[in-house]
Scaffold this motif. Structure first.
Motif, PDB file in Angstrom:
ATOM      1  N   LEU A 265       0.961  -1.108  -0.012  1.00  0.00           N
ATOM      2  CA  LEU A 265       0.057   0.063   0.018  1.00  0.00           C
ATOM      3  C   LEU A 265       0.606   1.534  -0.205  1.00  0.00           C
ATOM      4  O   LEU A 265       0.642   2.363  -0.331  1.00  0.00           O
ATOM      5  CB  LEU A 265      -1.068   0.281   1.547  1.00  0.00           C
ATOM      6  N   ALA A 266       1.500   1.032   1.320  1.00  0.00           N
ATOM      7  CA  ALA A 266       2.757   2.445   1.102  1.00  0.00           C
ATOM      8  C   ALA A 266       3.447   2.944  -0.663  1.00  0.00           C
ATOM      9  O   ALA A 266       3.846   4.317  -1.019  1.00  0.00           O
ATOM     10  CB  ALA A 266       3.807   2.255   2.469  1.00  0.00           C
ATOM     11  N   MET A 267       4.265   1.784  -1.218  1.00  0.00           N
ATOM     12  CA  MET A 267       4.659   1.441  -2.208  1.00  0.00           C
ATOM     13  C   MET A 267       4.168   2.317  -3.299  1.00  0.00           C
ATOM     14  O   MET A 267       4.084   3.205  -4.618  1.00  0.00           O
ATOM     15  CB  MET A 267       5.585   0.387  -2.947  1.00  0.00           C
ATOM     16  N   ARG A 268       2.743   1.164  -3.188  1.00  0.00           N
ATOM     17  CA  ARG A 268       1.886   2.145  -4.578  1.00  0.00           C
ATOM     18  C   ARG A 268       1.192   3.777  -4.456  1.00  0.00           C
ATOM     19  O   ARG A 268       0.592   4.183  -5.105  1.00  0.00           O
ATOM     20  CB  ARG A 268       0.891   0.856  -3.986  1.00  0.00           C
ATOM     21  N   ALA A 269       0.333   4.207  -3.258  1.00  0.00           N
ATOM     22  CA  ALA A 269       0.917   5.248  -2.587  1.00  0.00           C
ATOM     23  C   ALA A 269       2.260   6.130  -3.486  1.00  0.00           C
ATOM     24  O   ALA A 269       1.828   7.110  -3.540  1.00  0.00           O
ATOM     25  CB  ALA A 269       0.457   5.776  -1.595  1.00  0.00           C
ATOM     26  N   GLU A 270       2.669   5.484  -3.258  1.00  0.00           N
ATOM     27  CA  GLU A 270       4.433   6.826  -3.469  1.00  0.00           C
ATOM     28  C   GLU A 270       4.161   6.545  -4.989  1.00  0.00           C
ATOM     29  O   GLU A 270       4.741   7.650  -5.914  1.00  0.00           O
ATOM     30  CB  GLU A 270       5.350   6.362  -2.865  1.00  0.00           C
ATOM     31  N   ILE A 290      -3.455   3.049 -10.600  1.00  0.00           N
ATOM     32  CA  ILE A 290      -3.820   4.476 -10.318  1.00  0.00           C
ATOM     33  C   ILE A 290      -5.463   3.966  -9.702  1.00  0.00           C
ATOM     34  O   ILE A 290      -5.762   4.442  -8.477  1.00  0.00           O
ATOM     35  CB  ILE A 290      -4.175   5.817 -11.529  1.00  0.00           C
ATOM     36  N   CYS A 291      -6.369   3.129 -10.459  1.00  0.00           N
ATOM     37  CA  CYS A 291      -7.447   2.463 -10.262  1.00  0.00           C
ATOM     38  C   CYS A 291      -7.604   2.080  -9.406  1.00  0.00           C
ATOM     39  O   CYS A 291      -8.649   2.057  -8.343  1.00  0.00           O
ATOM     40  CB  CYS A 291      -8.085   2.545 -11.842  1.00  0.00           C
ATOM     41  N   THR A 292      -7.116   0.735  -9.302  1.00  0.00           N
ATOM     42  CA  THR A 292      -6.864  -0.016  -7.681  1.00  0.00           C
ATOM     43  C   THR A 292      -6.417   1.405  -6.462  1.00  0.00           C
ATOM     44  O   THR A 292      -7.646   1.074  -5.742  1.00  0.00           O
ATOM     45  CB  THR A 292      -5.701  -1.154  -7.966  1.00  0.00           C
ATOM     46  N   ALA A 319     -10.844   9.636 -17.154  1.00  0.00           N
ATOM     47  CA  ALA A 319     -12.481  10.361 -16.358  1.00  0.00           C
ATOM     48  C   ALA A 319     -12.700   9.780 -15.621  1.00  0.00           C
ATOM     49  O   ALA A 319     -12.549   9.834 -14.477  1.00  0.00           O
ATOM     50  CB  ALA A 319     -12.459  11.498 -16.876  1.00  0.00           C
ATOM     51  N   LEU A 320     -13.638   9.792 -16.425  1.00  0.00           N
ATOM     52  CA  LEU A 320     -14.960   8.568 -15.808  1.00  0.00           C
ATOM     53  C   LEU A 320     -14.562   7.553 -14.894  1.00  0.00           C
ATOM     54  O   LEU A 320     -14.796   6.584 -13.858  1.00  0.00           O
ATOM     55  CB  LEU A 320     -15.967   7.849 -17.224  1.00  0.00           C
ATOM     56  N   ALA A 321     -13.597   6.275 -15.074  1.00  0.00           N
ATOM     57  CA  ALA A 321     -13.516   5.544 -14.557  1.00  0.00           C
ATOM     58  C   ALA A 321     -12.564   5.662 -13.057  1.00  0.00           C
ATOM     59  O   ALA A 321     -12.845   4.848 -12.618  1.00  0.00           O
ATOM     60  CB  ALA A 321     -12.214   4.397 -15.510  1.00  0.00           C
ATOM     61  N   LEU A 322     -11.857   6.948 -12.985  1.00  0.00           N
ATOM     62  CA  LEU A 322     -11.182   6.942 -12.337  1.00  0.00           C
ATOM     63  C   LEU A 322     -12.259   7.752 -11.478  1.00  0.00           C
ATOM     64  O   LEU A 322     -12.298   7.375  -9.517  1.00  0.00           O
ATOM     65  CB  LEU A 322     -10.230   8.230 -12.781  1.00  0.00           C
ATOM     66  N   GLY A 329     -14.344   3.585  -3.673  1.00  0.00           N
ATOM     67  CA  GLY A 329     -13.643   3.612  -2.700  1.00  0.00           C
ATOM     68  C   GLY A 329     -13.963   5.064  -1.435  1.00  0.00           C
ATOM     69  O   GLY A 329     -13.350   3.822  -0.039  1.00  0.00           O
ATOM     70  N   ARG A 330     -14.416   5.818  -1.372  1.00  0.00           N
ATOM     71  CA  ARG A 330     -15.144   6.569  -0.524  1.00  0.00           C
ATOM     72  C   ARG A 330     -16.096   5.591   0.218  1.00  0.00           C
ATOM     73  O   ARG A 330     -16.003   5.687   1.332  1.00  0.00           O
ATOM     74  CB  ARG A 330     -15.390   7.713  -0.882  1.00  0.00           C
ATOM     75  N   LEU A 331     -17.561   5.530  -0.086  1.00  0.00           N
ATOM     76  CA  LEU A 331     -18.277   4.750   0.058  1.00  0.00           C
ATOM     77  C   LEU A 331     -18.095   3.386   0.475  1.00  0.00           C
ATOM     78  O   LEU A 331     -18.559   3.153   1.613  1.00  0.00           O
ATOM     79  CB  LEU A 331     -19.169   3.733  -0.804  1.00  0.00           C
ATOM     80  N   SER A 332     -16.750   2.817   0.617  1.00  0.00           N
ATOM     81  CA  SER A 332     -16.288   1.220   0.995  1.00  0.00           C
ATOM     82  C   SER A 332     -16.360   1.742   2.311  1.00  0.00           C
ATOM     83  O   SER A 332     -16.470   1.420   3.569  1.00  0.00           O
ATOM     84  CB  SER A 332     -14.517   0.829  -0.010  1.00  0.00           C
ATOM     85  N   VAL A 333     -15.307   3.033   2.333  1.00  0.00           N
ATOM     86  CA  VAL A 333     -14.241   3.605   3.966  1.00  0.00           C
ATOM     87  C   VAL A 333     -15.430   3.510   4.829  1.00  0.00           C
ATOM     88  O   VAL A 333     -15.128   3.345   5.786  1.00  0.00           O
ATOM     89  CB  VAL A 333     -13.335   4.347   3.202  1.00  0.00           C
ATOM     90  N   SER A 334     -16.425   4.382   4.122  1.00  0.00           N
ATOM     91  CA  SER A 334     -17.355   4.758   4.694  1.00  0.00           C
ATOM     92  C   SER A 334     -18.541   3.867   5.612  1.00  0.00           C
ATOM     93  O   SER A 334     -18.712   4.099   6.822  1.00  0.00           O
ATOM     94  CB  SER A 334     -18.667   5.537   3.657  1.00  0.00           C
ATOM     95  N   ARG A 335     -18.628   2.816   4.522  1.00  0.00           N
ATOM     96  CA  ARG A 335     -19.433   1.868   4.967  1.00  0.00           C
ATOM     97  C   ARG A 335     -18.364   0.917   5.814  1.00  0.00           C
ATOM     98  O   ARG A 335     -19.571   0.418   7.587  1.00  0.00           O
ATOM     99  CB  ARG A 335     -19.977   0.292   4.095  1.00  0.00           C
TER     100      ARG A 335
END
Length: 343
Positions: A265-270, A290-292, A319-322, A329-335
């Motif tokens: 995760l840290a490497m992907r974020a960088e 980037i999408c992952t 643009a649409l995919a991202l 991702g935000r919905l998943s974190v919210s749930r």
């Protein structure tokens, strides 16, 4: 040339026919002339080797090798195996040395025995030799170079002169990092010697749409981040996880490679933070990474600016995919947060 020169210049080349005569001549015309010049034609198909052979036929300082195409790291490793002098200077087949380059570098390295490598400033030129405006000088001073090494390449590789013993002690170039072999080397070299740049512009560095650093920008970034993470491991007293590897594992496998969770995760974020505005990454295979990252719900600073960047680049599908994956991702974190609250 003396029987035992102090300097060897090494130059790998592949399909540099329009530029290689100027590159070679700029080395031969240096004010410091006591050197060996080793060139390898790495399977060129455009006659580069024949151009060089005719140009250097009467100069005993030059040795031209020819081989089947093996790539930049294999070529550099081959050339280094023939170096016996205390200093080694890098050169590329499409750049131009200014006349005082070697004299200035040799003098400075002799005066600063702690230096393992010394670069210079450069002038950018295009394929026609016209100067490209550039207001981003490389850092000067060991402290400044070392500080920038932690997040970017602070030396222009073809300007570099090395102390041979330090270069060998650092392990030379590694095949696994074939798209950022210079950055990986400088990180390892920095652990055993100092690195610096001269303030003088002593090389004309050619930019072209076909050069490897542009064509492979995304892969270069991915490998540079892996090299940096490995460097941090060694500084922390742990082993280099990529030591002796010829092929780097995927980012998703990094928890296992480093032996602890959270590294992937840290490497992907960088990597994403460095590529999120790159047109090459947004239009290429790195877009999936980037999408992952966006879909995972992990922090993604500048995410919506990246969506806007896709639109400006004429990439509406991306643009649409991202946007979809960021929302997912935000919905998943919210749930997940609601589930924790309920429990």
């Amino acid at each position: 040339m003396s029987k035992k020169p102090e300097l060897t210049v090494i130059m790998p080349m592949f399909n540099c026919a329009p530029f290689v005569a100027d590159a070679v001549t700029s080395v031969l015309d240096q004010s410091f002339a006591d050197f060996r010049f080793l060139i390898v034609d790495d399977g060129s198909t455009d006659g580069s080797g024949d151009i060089v052979a005719k140009l250097v036929a009467s100069d005993p300082r030059v040795t031209l090798f020819r081989q089947d195409n093996a790539g930049i790291v294999a070529s550099l490793t081959f050339l280094l195996s023939h170096v016996e002098t205390p200093y080694v200077a890098r050169m590329d087949g499409d750049d131009i040395c200014l006349p005082g380059r070697f004299a200035r570098q040799i003098a400075h390295m002799k005066a600063q025995p702690h230096l393992g490598a010394l670069g210079t400033q450069f002038v950018e030129i295009d394929e026609s030799g016209r100067q490209i405006p550039d207001d981003d000088p490389l850092p000067v001073g060991v402290g400044a170079v070392m500080a920038q090494l932690g997040f970017r390449q602070p030396i222009c590789n073809p300007t570099t002169m090395f102390r041979r013993d330090a270069l060998i002690a650092a392990g030379g170039y590694r095949e696994a990092f074939r798209f950022c072999e210079d950055y990986d080397l400088f990180l390892r070299l920095s652990r055993i010697a100092d690195i610096d740049n001269l303030p003088d512009r002593l090389l004309q560095y050619r930019r072209s749409p076909n050069q490897m650093s542009i064509r492979n920008n995304s892969r270069q970034t991915r490998q540079a981040v892996k090299a940096l993470f490995a460097h941090r491991e060694v500084l922390a007293g742990r082993r280099d996880p990529f030591d002796a590897m010829d092929l780097l594992p995927a980012v998703a496998d990094m928890d296992g490679v480093f032996g602890r969770p959270g590294m992937a995760l840290a490497m992907r974020a960088e990597i994403v933070s460095r590529l999120r505005f790159s047109p090459f990454a947004l239009a290429g295979p790195e877009f999936d990474l980037i999408c992952t990252h966006a879909a995972s719900g992990a922090a993604f600073p500048g995410g919506w600016r990246t969506v806007a960047r896709c639109l400006r680049l004429g990439l509406p599908r991306q643009a649409l995919a991202l946007a979809f994956n960021m929302t997912k991702g935000r919905l998943s974190v919210s749930r997940l947060a609601k589930g924790r609250t309920a429990s």
